[in-house]
Write a protein that holds these residues in place. Structure first.
Motif, PDB file in Angstrom:
ATOM      1  N   GLU A  81       0.298 -38.948  -5.388  1.00 19.91           N
ATOM      2  CA  GLU A  81       0.032 -37.145  -5.866  1.00 19.91           C
ATOM      3  C   GLU A  81       1.083 -36.404  -4.099  1.00 19.91           C
ATOM      4  N   PRO A  82       1.443 -37.160  -3.211  1.00 24.63           N
ATOM      5  CA  PRO A  82       2.176 -36.034  -1.801  1.00 24.63           C
ATOM      6  C   PRO A  82       2.995 -36.284  -2.349  1.00 24.63           C
ATOM      7  N   ARG A  83       4.067 -36.958  -2.848  1.00 26.59           N
ATOM      8  CA  ARG A  83       5.260 -37.420  -3.155  1.00 26.59           C
ATOM      9  C   ARG A  83       6.100 -36.707  -4.597  1.00 26.59           C
ATOM     10  N   ALA A  85       3.635 -33.872  -5.213  1.00 28.48           N
ATOM     11  CA  ALA A  85       3.969 -32.256  -4.632  1.00 28.48           C
ATOM     12  C   ALA A  85       5.491 -31.719  -3.959  1.00 28.48           C
ATOM     13  N   ALA A  86       6.460 -32.613  -3.571  1.00 27.88           N
ATOM     14  CA  ALA A  86       7.129 -32.859  -2.375  1.00 27.88           C
ATOM     15  C   ALA A  86       8.262 -32.440  -3.519  1.00 27.88           C
ATOM     16  N   THR A  89       8.111 -29.372  -5.568  1.00 34.51           N
ATOM     17  CA  THR A  89       8.126 -27.683  -4.417  1.00 34.51           C
ATOM     18  C   THR A  89      10.008 -27.839  -4.327  1.00 34.51           C
ATOM     19  N   ILE A 335      -0.943 -31.266 -10.274  1.00 33.43           N
ATOM     20  CA  ILE A 335       0.434 -30.587  -9.852  1.00 33.43           C
ATOM     21  C   ILE A 335       1.048 -30.109 -10.128  1.00 33.43           C
TER      22      ILE A 335
END
Ligand code: HEM
Length: 371
Positions: A81-83, A85-86, A89, A335
């Motif tokens: 998930e964080p990857r 989202a990054a 962005t 996401i």
């Protein structure tokens, strides 16, 4: 053409088509009768253990699926998930002025995610795009008749065209054997089923399936969902205001614009389906996109309703071949679309520069989507 409303036989092409929801569920629940080894009908059979999971039958299918499921757990997916989202962005930051959603976000995002998951350099993504285009171009209409050997020739040409990709993947797999890392390719070269390791051929076929299934479809999902929102501005406004509706909107996009419009099976034995008797060795096309509109299952089937619950669409398949990547596709969708809506207060198509549909008979989506 003969048949009832949901099961048809087309004399010209020699194929059967199934378009009802319960009829398709019955076929997908009976892999012993409805085989996924479609290439065997047109002489392209590579055997039951070639590593192309989606075309394998039990028991080979179960062995390989168990093996790859270990490398593809919900925990692995949630950890992305964080990857994701990054990456989203970054891709949004790179947009300036005119947006073309496919090349700027919907294509690169899933490619980078699947490349990172496999462990091949994301910087090779121009190569993946080229290979994906080759695979889409080779995706001709399914038909059971092959009198002039045209289908066989097509299979052979496709095999030649993807040879550079095969060599690329084998090279990376060999590197992982020598030097293990924390990636899916390493997990695959190290994995054992019943004491056996995957052969190079199996490994390449599975990695190809992931590259193809794992990014083209998700690209289509992102474009299709933006198109659904564009078509339904009042729903789009609701979703913008209440993001908890977004997952339901993604399910409706999957239902109404199923990235795969049709799944193919071959009958091993004679079988009755929807009141029809289908003989052995027939090509059977399961029209999932049509079944997703079956009024026996979906009230107001043509309506885009993000609050539809339950939503038993068939766009990820069902049964033993149910999409292995569904949690990943849904996560990427959620996401990317959330961040996209945050970034652009208005997101509409331009009648002067309309979306370009994908040139494939078996897939639903856009090749380009100017916004
Ligand atoms: C299988 C659709 C995303 C990997 C399937 C099947 C469908 C499907 C319909 C079943 C095919 C059949 O029964 O003949 C989709 C859609 C996606 C998507 C609509 C995105 C919106 C992904 C992703 C991955 C993936 C992101 C991997 C990263 C697979 C694999 C199979 C599969 C490995 C074979 C499973 C098996 O045969 O046991 N997918 N898929 N898919 N999908 Fe997906």
């Amino acid at each position: 053409t003969t048949g009832n409303a949901f099961v048809h036989h087309d004399e010209r092409s020699g194929t059967w088509t199934v378009s009802g929801h319960p009829e398709i569920l019955a076929a997908l629940s009976d892999p012993a009768t409805f085989s996924s080894n479609v290439p065997r009908l047109v002489g392209g059979d590579a055997g039951d253990d070639d590593g192309n999971l989606v075309q394998m039958d039990p028991p080979g299918h179960r062995k390989l699926r168990t093996l790859v499921s270990h490398a593809f757990t919900p925990k692995v997916v949630a950890g992305l998930e964080p990857r994701i989202a990054a990456l989203t962005t970054e891709l949004l930051d790179d947009m300036d002025g005119d947006v073309e959603l496919v090349s700027q976000l919907a294509h690169p995002l899933p490619v980078i995610v699947i490349a990172e998951l496999l462990g091949v350099p994301a910087s090779d993504r121009a190569l993946f795009r080229k290979w994906a285009d080759v695979l889409i171009a080779g995706d001709a209409e399914f038909t059971a008749k092959d009198e002039d050997g045209a289908q066989k020739q097509r299979f052979e040409k496709l095999a030649r065209d993807v040879q550079p990709m095969v060599e690329y993947l084998i090279r990376h797999a060999h590197e992982r054997r020598a030097e293990p890392r924390h990636d899916l390719l390493t997990a695959l070269v190290q994995a054992e089923v019943d004491g056996e390791r995957l052969t190079d051929g199996q490994l390449v076929n599975f990695a190809t399936l992931l590259l193809f299934a794992g990014h083209i479809t998700t690209t289509l999902l992102l474009g299709n969902t933006v198109l659904c929102l564009d078509e339904h501005p009042e729903q789009a406004a609701r979703i913008r205001a209440d993001r908890s509706l977004l997952p339901g909107a993604i399910e409706e996009s999957l239902r109404l614009r199923s990235p795969f419009t049709v799944l193919a099976r071959v009958t091993n034995t004679e079988v009755e389906l929807g009141g029809q008797v289908i003989p052995a060795d027939q090509m059977v096309l399961l029209r999932v996109r049509t079944a997703n509109l079956d009024p026996r299952v979906f009230a107001r089937p043509d309506e885009f309703d993000p609050a539809r619950d339950p939503n038993p669409h068939l766009s990820f398949g069902r049964g033993i071949h149910f999409c292995l990547g569904a949690p990943l596709a849904r996560l990427e969708g959620r996401i990317a679309l959330n961040l996209l809506l945050d970034r652009f207060p208005v997101l509409r198509t331009d009648p002067a520069d309309p979306p370009v549909p994908l040139p494939s008979p078996n897939m639903t989506g856009v090749a380009s989507l100017p916004l």
